[in-house]
Design an enzyme around this catalytic site. Structure first.
Site, short mmCIF file in Angstrom:
data_model
loop_
_atom_site.label_atom_id
_atom_site.label_comp_id
_atom_site.label_asym_id
_atom_site.label_seq_id
_atom_site.Cartn_x
_atom_site.Cartn_y
_atom_site.Cartn_z
N TYR A 40 0.82 -1.22 0.00
CA TYR A 40 0.00 0.00 0.00
C TYR A 40 0.85 1.27 0.00
O TYR A 40 0.34 2.36 -0.26
CB TYR A 40 -0.97 0.04 1.19
CG TYR A 40 -1.93 -1.13 1.29
CD1 TYR A 40 -2.11 -2.00 0.22
CD2 TYR A 40 -2.65 -1.37 2.45
CE1 TYR A 40 -2.98 -3.08 0.32
CE2 TYR A 40 -3.53 -2.44 2.55
CZ TYR A 40 -3.68 -3.30 1.48
OH TYR A 40 -4.53 -4.37 1.58
N HIS A 98 0.73 -11.73 2.06
CA HIS A 98 -0.34 -11.00 1.34
C HIS A 98 -0.99 -11.88 0.26
O HIS A 98 -2.21 -11.91 0.13
CB HIS A 98 0.26 -9.73 0.71
CG HIS A 98 -0.73 -8.67 0.41
ND1 HIS A 98 -0.41 -7.34 0.38
CD2 HIS A 98 -2.05 -8.72 0.10
CE1 HIS A 98 -1.48 -6.62 0.09
NE2 HIS A 98 -2.49 -7.43 -0.10
#
Ligand SMILES: NC(=O)c1ccc[n+]([C@@H]2O[C@H](COP(=O)([O-])OP(=O)(O)OC[C@H]3O[C@@H](n4cnc5c(N)ncnc54)[C@H](OP(=O)(O)O)[C@@H]3O)[C@@H](O)[C@H]2O)c1
Length: 267
Positions: A40, A98
């Site tokens: 992010y 992730h």
């Protein structure tokens, strides 16, 4: 020490000052669970916001995720140190993989042993996975042992309920965390959810969060609007009936939003 709060604040797509302000606002309205990721690009801003807020570290539950390009032996642990340095934290509460390594390029046992090592070294309190299929959950459990995986973070909202994966995880004592619980805002426009919300003088967002809690699933919606953050954290005032739950269950149409080319073969 905090266990994982039912509701957290998501941070995907939040950049620079928006990321800082959102986390300051989220902490101010009462959120104590923050979800970020290396990918992010906002761990630094989140670390700034935590520091500025003055909220005691031990009352927070902070999650970050190791990106799939950092799963190799030489990059995994340095990437975790970099995340911690950006977050200005000595440890995170939860560290997730992730995405599983695309096409199993890197054997799961290699990167999960690094994940375990990071926990043993005290850099994270808990470990978990994200976007893992049922078969991958089984493989991960056989590598890590029972009781090691705290959660599988997956796409889950009324239009994509991922029921098989939820059951599979629950049977193994692994919690499920719903990402994109509002289908990136789409739930606000759904007629059924609007009608249910009206009955309770609530919002569709609150109805979805109450439904997820009923299902025993954690949620990490994001919002850049302080009034929405307040709205989201006060979802507990909504008490859905069995009939409401059935109506929301019926909204499932398998509509998947997140499906990058490196995704696993979904269940
Ligand atoms: N593990 C993974 O691979 C993965 C993938 C995707 C996402 N995630 C995580 O899941 C989090 C949530 O997903 P998301 O942010 O993509 O989508 P989301 O939470 O489903 O939806 C966010 C959208 O909902 C709106 N919203 C939020 N609360 C609202 C309210 N009370 N009333 C009206 N609108 C509201 C927001 O607009 P406003 O800003 O205007 O409020 C924003 O446009 C991410 O931030 C990230 O942390 C993880």
């Amino acid at each position: 020490m905090q266990s994982m709060p039912q509701l957290g604040v998501g941070t995907f797509r939040l950049e620079d000052d928006v990321a800082r302000r959102t986390i300051i606002d989220a902490l101010d309205v009462g959120f104590r669970h923050i979800d970020t990721a290396q990918f992010y690009g906002n761990e630094e801003q989140i670390g700034d916001a935590i520091q500025t807020s003055g909220v005691a570290r031990e009352t927070l539950f902070v999650t970050t995720k190791v990106w799939h390009e950092n799963l190799e032996q030489g990059t995994f642990i340095p990437s975790v140190h970099e995340s911690l340095s950006k977050l200005k934290l000595a440890y995170v509460d939860l560290l997730l993989i992730h995405w599983p390594s695309p096409k199993d390029n890197i054997p799961m046992s290699n990167y999960l042993s690094l994940l375990k090592q990071v926990k043993q070294d005290g850099l994270t309190r808990h470990i978990g996975v994200s976007n893992f299929t049922m078969a991958q959950i089984d493989e991960a459990e056989s590598i890590l042992g029972k009781g090691e995986i705290l959660t599988n973070q997956i796409e889950l909202h009324p239009f994509m309920q991922n029921r098989q994966v939820v059951e599979h995880c629950k049977e193994r004592g692994i919690s499920v965390t719903a990402y994109m619980p509002f289908a990136v805002g789409k739930v606000m426009k759904d007629e059924t959810l609007i009608a249910i919300a009206k009955q309770y003088r609530a919002t569709p967002a609150q109805v979805v969060l109450a439904w997820l809690e009923y299902k025993g699933v954690h949620a990490i919606p994001s919002s850049t609007d302080k009034s929405h953050l307040k709205d989201n954290i006060s979802y507990t005032s909504v008490n859905l009936t069995g009939e409401d739950i059935v109506r929301i269950d019926e909204l499932d149409n398998g509509e998947r939003i997140v499906n990058p080319d490196f995704a696993p073969d979904w269940d």
